[in-house]
Design a protein around this motif. Structure first.
Motif, PDB file in Angstrom:
ATOM      1  N   SER A 204      43.420  20.987  -3.028  1.00 55.58           N
ATOM      2  CA  SER A 204      43.178  19.618  -2.568  1.00 55.58           C
ATOM      3  C   SER A 204      41.984  19.553  -1.635  1.00 55.58           C
ATOM      4  O   SER A 204      41.810  20.425  -0.778  1.00 55.58           O
ATOM      5  CB  SER A 204      44.404  19.078  -1.813  1.00 55.58           C
ATOM      6  N   MET A 205      41.170  18.513  -1.798  1.00 53.74           N
ATOM      7  CA  MET A 205      40.168  18.170  -0.803  1.00 53.74           C
ATOM      8  C   MET A 205      40.749  17.061   0.058  1.00 53.74           C
ATOM      9  O   MET A 205      41.141  16.008  -0.444  1.00 53.74           O
ATOM     10  CB  MET A 205      38.865  17.694  -1.439  1.00 53.74           C
ATOM     11  N   VAL A 206      40.808  17.314   1.358  1.00 52.05           N
ATOM     12  CA  VAL A 206      41.376  16.352   2.300  1.00 52.05           C
ATOM     13  C   VAL A 206      40.261  15.588   2.988  1.00 52.05           C
ATOM     14  O   VAL A 206      39.282  16.186   3.452  1.00 52.05           O
ATOM     15  CB  VAL A 206      42.247  17.076   3.353  1.00 52.05           C
ATOM     16  N   VAL A 207      40.391  14.272   3.046  1.00 55.50           N
ATOM     17  CA  VAL A 207      39.488  13.423   3.804  1.00 55.50           C
ATOM     18  C   VAL A 207      40.351  12.641   4.779  1.00 55.50           C
ATOM     19  O   VAL A 207      41.111  11.760   4.378  1.00 55.50           O
ATOM     20  CB  VAL A 207      38.699  12.458   2.903  1.00 55.50           C
ATOM     21  N   ALA A 208      40.259  13.003   6.064  1.00 51.72           N
ATOM     22  CA  ALA A 208      41.094  12.386   7.098  1.00 51.72           C
ATOM     23  C   ALA A 208      40.215  11.640   8.085  1.00 51.72           C
ATOM     24  O   ALA A 208      39.081  12.044   8.356  1.00 51.72           O
ATOM     25  CB  ALA A 208      41.915  13.448   7.830  1.00 51.72           C
ATOM     26  N   SER A 209      40.750  10.546   8.647  1.00 53.46           N
ATOM     27  CA  SER A 209      39.960   9.744   9.572  1.00 53.46           C
ATOM     28  C   SER A 209      40.866   9.022  10.549  1.00 53.46           C
ATOM     29  O   SER A 209      42.013   8.679  10.225  1.00 53.46           O
ATOM     30  CB  SER A 209      39.117   8.721   8.797  1.00 53.46           C
ATOM     31  N   ASP A 210      40.339   8.798  11.753  1.00 51.71           N
ATOM     32  CA  ASP A 210      41.025   7.927  12.716  1.00 51.71           C
ATOM     33  C   ASP A 210      40.266   6.613  12.895  1.00 51.71           C
ATOM     34  O   ASP A 210      40.552   5.841  13.809  1.00 51.71           O
ATOM     35  CB  ASP A 210      41.208   8.632  14.068  1.00 51.71           C
ATOM     36  N   GLY A 211      39.291   6.367  12.019  1.00 50.96           N
ATOM     37  CA  GLY A 211      38.484   5.165  12.093  1.00 50.96           C
ATOM     38  C   GLY A 211      37.178   5.375  12.829  1.00 50.96           C
ATOM     39  O   GLY A 211      36.258   4.560  12.728  1.00 50.96           O
ATOM     40  N   THR A 212      37.074   6.483  13.571  1.00 54.78           N
ATOM     41  CA  THR A 212      35.841   6.812  14.305  1.00 54.78           C
ATOM     42  C   THR A 212      35.300   8.161  13.870  1.00 54.78           C
ATOM     43  O   THR A 212      34.152   8.289  13.464  1.00 54.78           O
ATOM     44  CB  THR A 212      36.101   6.822  15.817  1.00 54.78           C
ATOM     45  N   ALA A 213      36.156   9.172  13.961  1.00 55.39           N
ATOM     46  CA  ALA A 213      35.805  10.518  13.510  1.00 55.39           C
ATOM     47  C   ALA A 213      36.498  10.796  12.184  1.00 55.39           C
ATOM     48  O   ALA A 213      37.603  10.310  11.933  1.00 55.39           O
ATOM     49  CB  ALA A 213      36.217  11.556  14.539  1.00 55.39           C
ATOM     50  N   SER A 214      35.840  11.586  11.328  1.00 56.68           N
ATOM     51  CA  SER A 214      36.415  11.962  10.045  1.00 56.68           C
ATOM     52  C   SER A 214      36.371  13.475   9.888  1.00 56.68           C
ATOM     53  O   SER A 214      35.564  14.162  10.523  1.00 56.68           O
ATOM     54  CB  SER A 214      35.652  11.308   8.886  1.00 56.68           C
ATOM     55  N   LEU A 215      37.233  13.983   9.035  1.00 53.50           N
ATOM     56  CA  LEU A 215      37.268  15.406   8.712  1.00 53.50           C
ATOM     57  C   LEU A 215      37.415  15.555   7.213  1.00 53.50           C
ATOM     58  O   LEU A 215      38.225  14.873   6.587  1.00 53.50           O
ATOM     59  CB  LEU A 215      38.447  16.092   9.406  1.00 53.50           C
TER      60      LEU A 215
END
Length: 411
Positions: A204-215
């Protein structure tokens, strides 16, 4: 067969694929690389199905399968790990070819090995810094500095292909009035971390965000996970001439604490983000940049390829795949043109100029529409669909397109 080879400036993924593609079409090629030693630098990357198809048709399918991880899905979530959107990738998406996640430097070394095997041990000359070029009837003369001897040398070719990357010397000579790089306003930190325990599907490729920073994080083989931190610190605009964001390559050492500060409080139970960053063997930092698409790449017997032609944001993970596709179309059009090399290069540019401009603009639109939109399921789906259509990578189109492989015109 041409009396003089096609000269390729740059032994990156695009330049080496161009050499293999030209050789497969019976056209001589010589690669000139500024670095004196080609080492597996960089971190992870993705090769999308349209790139995988082209390298597979060059006989590298088994190599890619051994080298990379066949990505099964893109998994979007918030900073607490709540799923927002998933998208199947590669074979699971219906393509005839997988998507691979792998180490950029390892792919480069694989291509280098195959070029030397097929074209000969002297097909790539390292330590050759391109200084200038001039066109003459039937040829292009390229002046290079042999860094080992600290001496200039002039080489002749039927064409010059600038595959010399983001800071292309060939591009700067063709377009001397071009302005600075365009900056997205985002800083990026990248690294690779060994993880014995895979997350989610293990592919899996994960794209995570808190609305300001992403990973972004994904496995690249041998228990390694590639990760990318993206943080917006300014509005999009020209790259500043000074300050902390001026290094636009991927060899600038980054500081762990600079990246960690933006992920305090993240709590994904299946992926410990702070530990992922802390356990990286090294960290690279650079700004996310691209350039405005050019109205034309080259002229006569000189053109551009890959990042030298169309640097793009990493949104969509399409840069390497577009360079591979450039290389294959280049060889196809030169083979079709026979002795009329300028016509072949013009046909190549016609085929790729608008297509790659669309990818550049789609990546830019995708990044600028991100931020809070990354937490909106419907908006995420719209962004991904928009990028796929703009990038011209729809499943049915790729699966149905005729091969770019052409019969060899020489031995």
């Amino acid at each position: 067969m041409s009396e003089a080879p096609v000269l390729i400036a740059g032994a990156g993924i695009g330049g080496l694929t161009a050499a293999l593609s030209l050789h497969a079409a019976g056209i001589d090629a010589l690669v000139l690389e500024s670095s004196r030693d080609i080492r597996p630098l960089g971190v992870g990357m993705n090769l999308l199905p349209h790139g995988v198809r082209e390298l597979t048709e060059l006989g590298l399918g088994d190599d890619l399968a051994e080298l990379g991880v066949a990505t099964a899905e893109h998994h979007f979530c918030d900073s607490a790990g709540n799923q927002l959107f998933t998208e199947p990738r590669g074979l699971a998406q219906g393509y005839h070819w997988p998507q691979y996640s792998l180490h950029r430097g390892e792919l480069q070394l694989l291509l280098l090995e195959r070029v030397r095997q097929r074209l000969g041990p002297d097909a790539v000359r390292t330590g050759m810094r391109l200084l200038d070029f001039t066109e003459h009837p039937g040829t292009v003369r390229v002046r290079v500095q042999d860094r080992a001897r600290d001496a200039d040398e002039t080489l002749e070719g039927t064409a010059l292909i600038g595959a010399d990357g983001l800071h292309s010397t060939v591009r700067s000579r063709l377009h001397p009035q071009e302005g600075p790089l365009s900056w997205s306003g985002q800083r990026m930190w990248r690294g690779t971390t060994v993880m014995q325990q895979p997350f989610l599907t293990g592919r899996s490729m994960v794209v995570a965000s808190d609305g300001t920073a992403s990973l972004v994080a994904y496995p690249i083989g041998r228990d390694r996970v590639n990760w990318v931190c993206l943080v917006r610190i300014a509005e999009p605009g020209p790259l500043p001439a000074d300050g902390a964001v001026t290094a636009a390559d991927d060899h600038r050492e980054g500081r762990l604490n600079d990246a960690l500060a933006h992920y305090d409080g993240w709590s994904i139970d299946w992926l410990d983000v702070p530990e992922l960053l802390k356990n990286s063997d090294h960290i690279l930092e650079y700004p996310m940049v691209d350039r405005e698409p050019l109205p034309a790449w080259g002229r006569g017997r000189v053109t551009l390829l890959g990042d030298a032609a169309h640097p793009m944001y990493p949104a969509g993970a399409n840069g390497a795949s577009q360079a591979v596709l450039d290389a294959r179309v280049l060889a196809h059009e030169l083979a079709q043109a026979g002795d009329d090399t300028p016509a072949g290069l013009a046909a190549y540019e016609h085929a790729r100029l608008d297509a790659t401009a669309g990818v550049v603009l789609a990546g830019r639109a995708m990044e600028r529409a991100a931020g809070p939109a990354m937490l909106d399921r419907d908006r995420l789906a719209q962004i991904m669909d928009f990028y796929r259509k703009m990038a011209d990578s729809e499943v049915a189109e790729l699966n149905a397109r005729p091969s770019l492989t052409v019969p060899r015109t020489g031995s």
